[in-house]
Design an enzyme around this catalytic site. Structure first.
Site, mmCIF file in Angstrom:
data_model
loop_
_atom_site.group_PDB
_atom_site.id
_atom_site.type_symbol
_atom_site.label_atom_id
_atom_site.label_comp_id
_atom_site.label_asym_id
_atom_site.label_seq_id
_atom_site.Cartn_x
_atom_site.Cartn_y
_atom_site.Cartn_z
ATOM 1 N N GLU A 169 -2.243 -9.075 3.432
ATOM 2 C CA GLU A 169 -2.519 -9.543 4.792
ATOM 3 C C GLU A 169 -4.010 -9.512 5.119
ATOM 4 O O GLU A 169 -4.433 -10.034 6.139
ATOM 5 C CB GLU A 169 -1.699 -8.736 5.804
ATOM 6 C CG GLU A 169 -2.185 -7.317 6.111
ATOM 7 C CD GLU A 169 -1.804 -6.260 5.061
ATOM 8 O OE1 GLU A 169 -1.435 -6.627 3.932
ATOM 9 O OE2 GLU A 169 -1.898 -5.063 5.383
ATOM 10 N N HIS A 213 -3.762 -5.058 -0.005
ATOM 11 C CA HIS A 213 -3.308 -5.585 1.282
ATOM 12 C C HIS A 213 -3.357 -7.111 1.282
ATOM 13 O O HIS A 213 -4.411 -7.682 1.560
ATOM 14 C CB HIS A 213 -4.179 -5.039 2.411
ATOM 15 C CG HIS A 213 -3.959 -3.592 2.675
ATOM 16 N ND1 HIS A 213 -2.992 -3.132 3.543
ATOM 17 C CD2 HIS A 213 -4.543 -2.497 2.155
ATOM 18 C CE1 HIS A 213 -3.010 -1.814 3.562
ATOM 19 N NE2 HIS A 213 -3.937 -1.400 2.719
ATOM 20 N N CYS A 262 0.838 -1.203 0.000
ATOM 21 C CA CYS A 262 0.000 0.000 0.000
ATOM 22 C C CYS A 262 0.874 1.255 0.000
ATOM 23 O O CYS A 262 1.632 1.467 -0.935
ATOM 24 C CB CYS A 262 -0.996 -0.048 1.164
ATOM 25 S SG CYS A 262 -2.335 1.147 0.996
#
Lengths: 199, 258
Positions: A182, A180, A79
């Protein structure tokens, strides 16, 4: 061991937890000397370009990142962490970035809703970070700015949001994703595993 | 193409999941972490946790829960309820929440939105707007769990929060909430057309068709529901298959092992 660079720009917990879930050892690094012990680096980041660059410079982490890249250590920017890899950020004013890639970071201005928030498809090259992932796989995005004017050999993934923008980059040992991983479920876990296998 | 999001919402009281019917008569429905894990695997795109505990110990309970959720979840989640200060926002984000949802405090202290957005970025500031139709063709903003009419018109407030830096609006229709007769299409349509930030429609989902309606007939980016999912009356995979057939862009689940 994966070093996650802490420069006080956002939440490290999510990425640290995601990497640990893959049974990989994680170290949060805040100083230049801590880079040595890590064979891979992650630069996360949430928030604005200018304060993020200010923090990196203040802590001398910009120089540490440059020397790690020169040594060939695989580096993944996520990001805002990817955005600072570029030459310049255009927010309230122009801020120089790390300059690892050519290009500038600018706001979406194509009449789409901003932030670009939610799951969107990534059309990717099927190798490196995206090895084994289905084409047009969905990842989770939450951003208002994107990289523009990127050199043709750098993008490895692009996304359509009122026009195509570069959503993933790769050049030798430097990797960046605008989304993202994650927070992108099983697909994100696969991408992180692909990064861990680099180098 | 950007997918329309399906968001299960978990109301939390004293660390347990509850769901009110028209904001009253709460009943206990289980462990939040267990629910969260289930939903992430079932294909939820995101989760919202609204803490409705009214005690002083609330803050610590919520922070502990957020910590547990962030180690469990691999999808984004929002936490709301009782957020009053930038420090409240900081603590929740620090413990792993991706976004915070501000409701009554945003009305009382609008600069909370701008300060939160400035420090942490717009993408993590959600403003929850509870609306109810008043006389004529107007919807007003209600606060304090729907107890107080602020007298503010909903669309005007939505534009204001966008201007202040909110990254998303969670729009709940109090008229429709808990009734399972469908989302409030008129106000959702009107409000989502007036702002240039994502809008989550909330309140009233009762059948699979209601989701298709809100996505086809309004500019909503996401649809939130609670009881329907908690009671397992509707499975998310089936919902997404249905929306996909209706040509609504959704995130398709891929097998865990590629």
């Amino acid at each position: 061991m994966i070093g996650i660079i802490d420069y006080e720009a956002g939440n490290l917990n999510s990425i640290a937890t995601a990497v640990r879930r893959l049974s990989v050892e994680v170290r949060i690094i805040r100083k230049n000397e801590e880079f040595e012990a890590c064979d891979k680096l992650v630069l996360p980041g949430v928030g604005a370009f200018a304060p993020a660059m200010r923090q990196l410079r203040k802590k001398g982490l910009d120089a540490a990142i440059h020397s790690a890249v020169l040594k060939g250590t695989p580096l993944l920017g996520i990001c805002l962490g990817m955005q600072v890899f570029f030459d310049r950020g255009y927010e309230a004013r122009v801020t120089p970035g790390l300059g690892l890639f050519k290009g500038k970071i600018r706001q979406f201005d194509t009449g789409v809703k901003v932030p670009h928030m939610g799951w969107n498809q990534v059309r990717h090259n099927g190798t490196g970070l995206f090895a084994g992932l289905p084409q047009d796989c969905d990842f989770y995005f939450a951003h208002s700015y994107y990289a523009d004017g990127v050199d043709a050999d750098v993008p490895c993934g692009k996304t359509d949001y009122g026009g195509w923008f570069v959503s993933a980059v790769e050049k030798s040992n430097v990797f960046g994703v605008q989304f993202h991983p994650e927070k992108s479920g099983a697909a994100g876990e696969r991408l992180l595993r692909n990064f861990i296998r680099q180098g | 193409m950007l997918a329309k999001r399906i968001i299960p919402c978990l109301d939390i009281k004293n660390g347990k999941v509850v769901k009110g019917v028209r904001f009253q008569n709460l009943r206990v429905m289980g462990d939040p972490v267990e629910h969260a894990r289930y939903y992430a695997q079932a294909g939820a795109d995101e989760l919202v946790f609204l803490d409705i505990t009214a005690t002083n110990e609330r803050r610590d309970t919520v922070v502990a829960l957020v910590g547990k959720l962030s180690t469990t979840l691999n999808i984004p989640f929002t936490v709301g309820g009782g957020i009053r200060t930038v420090e409240d926002i900081r603590r929740l984000l620090l413990h792993g929440a991706d976004k915070v949802s501000i409701n009554s405090a945003a009305v009382a202290t609008p600069q909370l939105i701008s300060e939160g957005a400035e420090v942490y970025g717009s993408q993590c500031v959600v403003v929850a707007i509870d609306v109810k139709k008043t006389d004529g063709n107007q919807w007003n903003v209600f606060i304090h769990s729907g107890q107080t009419d602020t007298g503010m018109e909903a669309v005007a407030w939505a534009k204001k929060v966008e201007e202040l830096g909110a990254g998303e609006i969670l729009l709940t229709s109090m008229d429709c909430d808990g009734r399972q007769e469908g989302y409030d299409l008129p106000i959702t349509s009107r409000l989502a057309a007036a702002v240039n930030i994502p809008v989550i429609a909330s309140g009233g989902a009762g059948t699979i068709r209601h989701f298709a309606d809100v996505f086809k007939l309004t500019n909503a980016d996401a649809a939130l529901a609670a009881s329907l999912f908690h009671t397992r009356s509707l499975e998310i995979a089936a919902l997404k298959d249905f929306l996909y057939q209706k040509k609504i862009p959704v995130r398709r689940m891929y097998a865990e092992a590629y």
